[in-house]
Scaffold this motif. Structure first.
Motif, PDB file in Angstrom:
ATOM      1  N   LYS A 148      84.298 -40.236  58.821  1.00  0.00           N
ATOM      2  CA  LYS A 148      85.313 -39.372  59.434  1.00  0.00           C
ATOM      3  C   LYS A 148      84.696 -38.402  60.449  1.00  0.00           C
ATOM      4  O   LYS A 148      85.278 -37.355  60.758  1.00  0.00           O
ATOM      5  N   THR A 149      83.549 -38.745  60.970  1.00  0.00           N
ATOM      6  CA  THR A 149      82.877 -37.897  61.955  1.00  0.00           C
ATOM      7  C   THR A 149      83.485 -38.115  63.334  1.00  0.00           C
ATOM      8  O   THR A 149      83.745 -39.257  63.718  1.00  0.00           O
ATOM      9  N   GLN A 150      83.711 -37.016  64.086  1.00  0.00           N
ATOM     10  CA  GLN A 150      84.321 -37.122  65.407  1.00  0.00           C
ATOM     11  C   GLN A 150      83.486 -36.404  66.459  1.00  0.00           C
ATOM     12  O   GLN A 150      82.803 -35.414  66.168  1.00  0.00           O
ATOM     13  N   VAL A 151      83.565 -36.920  67.691  1.00  0.00           N
ATOM     14  CA  VAL A 151      82.999 -36.233  68.850  1.00  0.00           C
ATOM     15  C   VAL A 151      83.992 -36.360  69.996  1.00  0.00           C
ATOM     16  O   VAL A 151      84.714 -37.357  70.101  1.00  0.00           O
ATOM     17  N   LEU A 152      84.033 -35.341  70.842  1.00  0.00           N
ATOM     18  CA  LEU A 152      84.886 -35.370  72.026  1.00  0.00           C
ATOM     19  C   LEU A 152      83.991 -35.217  73.239  1.00  0.00           C
ATOM     20  O   LEU A 152      83.229 -34.253  73.352  1.00  0.00           O
ATOM     21  N   VAL A 153      84.059 -36.178  74.160  1.00  0.00           N
ATOM     22  CA  VAL A 153      83.177 -36.187  75.332  1.00  0.00           C
ATOM     23  C   VAL A 153      84.015 -36.167  76.597  1.00  0.00           C
ATOM     24  O   VAL A 153      84.912 -36.995  76.774  1.00  0.00           O
ATOM     25  N   MET A 154      83.695 -35.213  77.475  1.00  0.00           N
ATOM     26  CA  MET A 154      84.372 -35.133  78.769  1.00  0.00           C
ATOM     27  C   MET A 154      83.353 -34.826  79.861  1.00  0.00           C
ATOM     28  O   MET A 154      83.648 -34.152  80.844  1.00  0.00           O
ATOM     29  N   ASP A 155      82.134 -35.323  79.691  1.00  0.00           N
ATOM     30  CA  ASP A 155      81.043 -35.044  80.618  1.00  0.00           C
ATOM     31  C   ASP A 155      81.269 -35.668  81.992  1.00  0.00           C
ATOM     32  O   ASP A 155      80.857 -35.122  83.013  1.00  0.00           O
ATOM     33  N   SER A 156      81.888 -36.847  81.998  1.00  0.00           N
ATOM     34  CA  SER A 156      82.020 -37.601  83.238  1.00  0.00           C
ATOM     35  C   SER A 156      83.490 -37.862  83.548  1.00  0.00           C
ATOM     36  O   SER A 156      84.353 -37.797  82.672  1.00  0.00           O
ATOM     37  N   ARG A 157      83.769 -38.174  84.812  1.00  0.00           N
ATOM     38  CA  ARG A 157      85.121 -38.583  85.184  1.00  0.00           C
ATOM     39  C   ARG A 157      85.353 -40.049  84.872  1.00  0.00           C
ATOM     40  O   ARG A 157      86.482 -40.533  84.967  1.00  0.00           O
ATOM     41  N   SER A 158      84.258 -40.726  84.507  1.00  0.00           N
ATOM     42  CA  SER A 158      84.354 -42.141  84.163  1.00  0.00           C
ATOM     43  C   SER A 158      84.613 -42.291  82.666  1.00  0.00           C
ATOM     44  O   SER A 158      83.838 -41.816  81.833  1.00  0.00           O
TER      45      SER A 158
END
Length: 236
Positions: A148-158
């Motif tokens: 149930k581990t989560q990460v949110l990534v918004m580093d790139s526009r891709s």
């Protein structure tokens, strides 16, 4: 002929519940161990470090190893390691023998997450004040289902690039969680092991320069025990 089989193992160097001197020995052994591994062409990656109270000391360190014939290499290191020397923190301390342990963590495949166990959800990236960075759903929320581990990534526009980053970060978080879960059990095992194995170190180092000390095996006790057993059998 097929390709050589590459083994993957995870080991932990630990001071157990030893004092600062043992944590210092862990840091010194880490240098020697990685140097020996490099000389054998073994790939390594430090997964987790737990710092000691004093500067430049380590309570424990976990390392992932990849190579052929790892078992042969580890057989020379796995077990109790002894350092003979004067405490660098308490010079007046009369104790000269300090012990740490190096162990293989079993079932290291647990540390590899599988792609089928990950779900990805695209979402819009948000900036300061809740403003959307762009109108495209490029941010990625990755979830490792078993833990149930989560990460949110918004580093790139891709979106594709964010997905790759999310998987890597998820791997790191899952490894950290699994290592933390193993810590208490390993420490208890180490305490029991240390009590039994202090007199039989696999490696011995000495002095402030940490020179390797040659281990001379003596079998006098074993020979005496065999002779006594033989006499008892003849007398009976």
């Amino acid at each position: 002929m097929g390709k050589p089989l590459i083994n993957t193992k995870i080991i932990q160097i630990t001071s157990g519940r030893g004092p600062a001197e043992c944590c210092w020995v862990v840091a010194q052994i880490l240098k020697r161990f990685l140097e020996a591994a490099s000389n054998k062409g073994i790939e390594y990656k430090i997964l987790h470090r737990e710092k000691g109270i004093e500067n430049r000391t380590l309570q424990s360190v976990s390392i992932q190893l990849k190579s052929e014939n790892l078992s042969r290499f580890l057989s020379q290191w796995t077990g109790t390691i002894q350092w003979i020397g004067t405490s660098t923190f308490r010079p007046q301390n009369k104790r000269k023998n300090w012990f740490i342990g190096l162990y293989e963590i079993r079932k290291c495949e647990q540390f590899q997450i599988l792609e089928r166990d990950i779900t990805y959800q695209a979402t819009r990236s948000s900036g300061p004040g809740g403003q959307h960075v762009n109108k495209v759903s490029s941010a990625i929320r990755a979830t490792h289902l078993p833990t149930k581990t989560q990460v949110l990534v918004m580093d790139s526009r891709s979106q594709h690039q964010n997905k790759k980053i999310a998987r890597a970060r998820l791997q790191e978080k899952v490894v950290e969680l699994q290592l933390e879960a193993l810590q208490s059990g390993i420490k208890d095992q180490w305490k029991n092991h240390l009590t039994l194995q202090r007199g039989n170190p696999v490696q011995v180092f000495k002095g402030s320069d940490f020179k390797k000390n040659r281990i001379v095996k003596h079998y006098k006790k074993q020979r005496c025990a065999l002779k006594n057993e033989l006499r008892e059998q003849l007398n009976n």
